[in-house]
Design a protein around this motif. Structure first.
Motif, PDB file in Angstrom:
ATOM      1  N   GLU A 158       0.830  -1.201   0.000  1.00  0.00           N
ATOM      2  CA  GLU A 158       0.000   0.000   0.000  1.00  0.00           C
ATOM      3  C   GLU A 158       0.867   1.254   0.000  1.00  0.00           C
ATOM      4  OE1 GLU A 158      -3.922  -1.837   2.282  1.00  0.00           O
ATOM      5  OE2 GLU A 158      -2.761  -0.244   3.243  1.00  0.00           O
TER       6      GLU A 158
ATOM      7  N   ARG B  65      -4.906   6.797   1.282  1.00  0.00           N
ATOM      8  CA  ARG B  65      -4.406   5.424   1.348  1.00  0.00           C
ATOM      9  C   ARG B  65      -4.764   4.709   0.043  1.00  0.00           C
ATOM     10  NH1 ARG B  65      -7.406   0.682   4.713  1.00  0.00           N
ATOM     11  NH2 ARG B  65      -5.963  -1.046   4.256  1.00  0.00           N
ATOM     12  N   TYR B  66      -3.759   4.075  -0.572  1.00  0.00           N
ATOM     13  CA  TYR B  66      -3.944   3.371  -1.839  1.00  0.00           C
ATOM     14  C   TYR B  66      -3.639   1.890  -1.654  1.00  0.00           C
ATOM     15  CZ  TYR B  66      -3.479   8.116  -3.747  1.00  0.00           C
ATOM     16  OH  TYR B  66      -3.624   9.451  -4.006  1.00  0.00           O
ATOM     17  N   SER B  67      -4.380   1.053  -2.330  1.00  0.00           N
ATOM     18  CA  SER B  67      -4.084  -0.376  -2.325  1.00  0.00           C
ATOM     19  C   SER B  67      -2.838  -0.641  -3.155  1.00  0.00           C
ATOM     20  CB  SER B  67      -5.267  -1.157  -2.909  1.00  0.00           C
ATOM     21  OG  SER B  67      -5.358  -0.929  -4.308  1.00  0.00           O
TER      22      SER B  67
END
Length: 439
Positions: free
Chosen positions: A43, A76-78
């Motif tokens: 992430e 927040r990014y996967s």
């Protein structure tokens, strides 16, 4: 895998303030990227500021369409690049932080070994945030607001102004002191290392390794740092690492002797070797050609060398104030990006690659700034006009860096086109509808 991530604004905030995304920043609003960081699970987190400060608006104005506002926001990014959530901290009606990701920043973000986020700022303010951005876990704040207010010893509970993590989980930190270069405020002046976990319940002691100004002025007992030690005693007054970094290189800038120089954010090259950047005083009339040093400092506080190969004029980081460094400590690689090229060194400080922005293939790099290395070594670059983050796979051999970056820039162009069709940004401003937490 090469990924392009949009630095997307929470649609809820945009709608609440009826923010005109087509308006120029000169009209009183803006978006500033402060830092990006990668977690062990793949992430990515991005920390940025969003503000509106319009001259003539009453401070008591309540209409969100008109009122000034300021937020620090974390996205927040996967691992696949999807926006999973955002969190925001209201900060008032003005731009927060005087620098961005390019300048090495006085506001930073770090993913700790347990996955918790450490959101840092000068002087020695550390906020711990849950990995899912749902809540604040702890706040360690020096509460030293000099010269804007009085400082009461023992009132604050500080930790660090910036944090980076070594492969074994040690914390490489910066600390601020009062009276640096005889200024009447609190400025970053020390580099230290902390063993043990930083949690909501406890913080490790920091062992000071290096200093910039060897003799900050006007200090007294109130300026001792109990959480930071040097030779078994709290750092402060006459007790700090000597000789200072500026003393070790004083002969290289005989004109100023490194007075009013600035300490950048250090990065780990390994568990026990760190790159500590520092820069001579900047001038209003232009600073290209001013001296700078990327010092190699070990965990005993010894300056063992430096990153070599940059010319003070031809490779100057002062053009555009590109002061950030990144490092991949698992491979022992260090990186720097400025208007003249992307540079890469090995652990010995030897320049192994320079991607010159005068060449057609790498000219697009002039529009990017270097954020950091993810935990697996991937480079995180930011296009601060198009508000996109480019994730470039880390090459095992720096001889492959040119080909890797060239392919990443081609992929960026393709992925940017696809994102524009999918997201329909307004004037390169992207918005998302993922969960938003106020923390």
């Amino acid at each position: 895998m090469i990924w392009t991530l949009p630095l997307a604004l929470p649609g809820t905030l945009v709608d609440h303030h009826r923010l005109d995304l087509t308006a120029l920043y000169s009209t009183g609003w803006g978006l500033t990227l402060f830092d990006v960081a990668g977690a062990a699970n793949g992430e990515v987190y991005a920390l940025y500021g969003l503000y509106r400060s319009t001259y003539g608006v009453d401070d008591e104005e309540q209409d969100p369409q008109i009122a000034d506002f300021g937020y620090r926001i974390i996205n927040r990014y996967s691992a696949e690049g999807e926006v999973l959530a955002s969190a925001y901290f209201p900060t008032g009606g003005a731009r927060e932080g005087g620098s961005d990701v390019a300048d090495g920043g006085d506001i930073g973000l770090c993913v700790l070994p347990d996955g918790v986020l450490a959101f840092t700022g000068t002087p020695d303010r550390t906020t711990l945030v849950a990995p899912d951005l749902s809540r604040v876990l702890a706040v360690y704040d020096s509460k030293d607001v000099r010269p804007y207010g009085e400082f009461t010893p023992g009132e604050g509970d500080p930790f660090a102004g910036a944090i980076s993590v070594t492969p074994s989980g040690r914390l490489l930190c910066t600390l601020a002191e009062y009276g640096v270069w005889r200024y009447g405020n609190v400025l970053t002046n020390l580099v230290g290392i902390a063993e043990g976990g930083l949690t909501a319940d406890s913080k490790p002691a920091i062992r000071a390794l290096a200093s910039l100004d060897p003799q900050p002025a006007h200090q007294s007992d109130v300026d001792l740092r109990p959480h930071a030690m040097y030779q078994g005693a709290p750092v402060g007054m006459a007790n700090r690492p000597r000789p200072a970094l500026t003393e070790l290189v004083a002969a290289e800038d005989s004109l100023s002797g490194w007075q009013r120089s600035t300490l950048g954010r250090p990065v780990p090259l390994s568990d026990d070797l760190f790159v500590v950047p520092f820069y001579a005083e900047t001038f209003r009339g232009g600073s290209r050609g001013r001296p700078f040093v990327f010092a190699l400092v070990n965990d005993q506080g010894e300056m063992t060398g430096r990153l070599h190969g940059l010319h003070e004029w031809r490779d100057s980081p002062f053009t555009g104030f590109c002061f950030n460094l990144a490092a991949d400590p698992h491979r022992g690689h260090a990186f720097h990006l400025n208007r003249y090229g992307l540079y890469a060194w090995n652990k010995a400080g030897v320049l192994r690659a320079k991607l010159d922005t005068d060449t057609k293939a790498f000219k697009p790099l002039t529009h990017f700034t270097l954020g950091s290395c993810a935990s697996n070594g991937d480079l995180l670059l930011a296009h601060t006009k198009q508000h996109l983050i480019l994730r470039i796979p880390a090459p095992d051999d720096l001889a492959d860096l040119a080909a890797t970056v060239e392919e990443a820039l081609r992929a960026y162009a393709r992925q940017r086109t696809a994102l524009k069709k999918q997201w329909a940004p307004v004037n390169w401003h992207w918005t998302h509808s993922a969960p938003l937490h106020r923390i």
